[in-house]
Design a protein around this motif. Sequence first.
Motif: not given
Lengths: 115, 114
Positions: A2-14, A103-108
């Motif tokens: 439940a809640g708000i999720t984000q993916s990926p948590r880390y990303k490296i690109t060019e 209120e806004q609810f934030f992802g990680p």
Amino acid sequence: DAGITQSPRYKITETGRQVTLMCHQTWSHSYMFWYRQDLGHGLRLIYYSAAADITDKGEVPDGYVVSRSKTENFPLTLESATRSQTSVYFCASKPFLENLYNEQFFGPGTRLTVL
Amino acid sequence: AQTVTQSQPEMSVQEAETVTLSCTYDTSESDYYLFWYKQPPSRQMILVIRQEAYKQQNATENRFSVNFQKAAKSFSLKISDSQLGDAAMYFCAYRSPINNDMRFGAGTRLTVKP
């Protein structure tokens, strides 16, 4: 989960590559938002969506594309990434019926690095 | 467009003491919403306290309180009995009742010394 999720948590690109950051919320909130966080600027709104298929620009929309085909998902795409888009990206959501304090609810957050 | 200014990039407080974080904003609207968010090292944005502009009474949440001065467009956060877990970045935010654009200040990094 439940809640708000984000993916990926880390990303490296060019530089020049296309990147899509995902955001998913399970509350069925109507509103969803994308922010970027940079040192010295706090959080700045990139795009927001009031409902499925309804999106609007925020303060810093250039270089970004969003879509919202389903209420629960709000992907953010960098069509041709640039180094200036290196940042931490936050997704947020809010119900349509205004609660007393909006209120806004934030992802990680997703840390994106563009080399 | 509305702007939010946090003039203190960094603040420090001794554990158990009180600290006040400053926030000013610029707006021509008469009604709006103000927020303080806490961001610990985990990066999670946590709502600390909120205030509606039409309410004259200052909001309070346990050890956290605000000093809302509408005429001066000032919205400071007071943390009483500071704890080590209060160490974080703190962001002041403004939201218009008309649109969904929430404007944030640049943040204040709070250090709590044991």
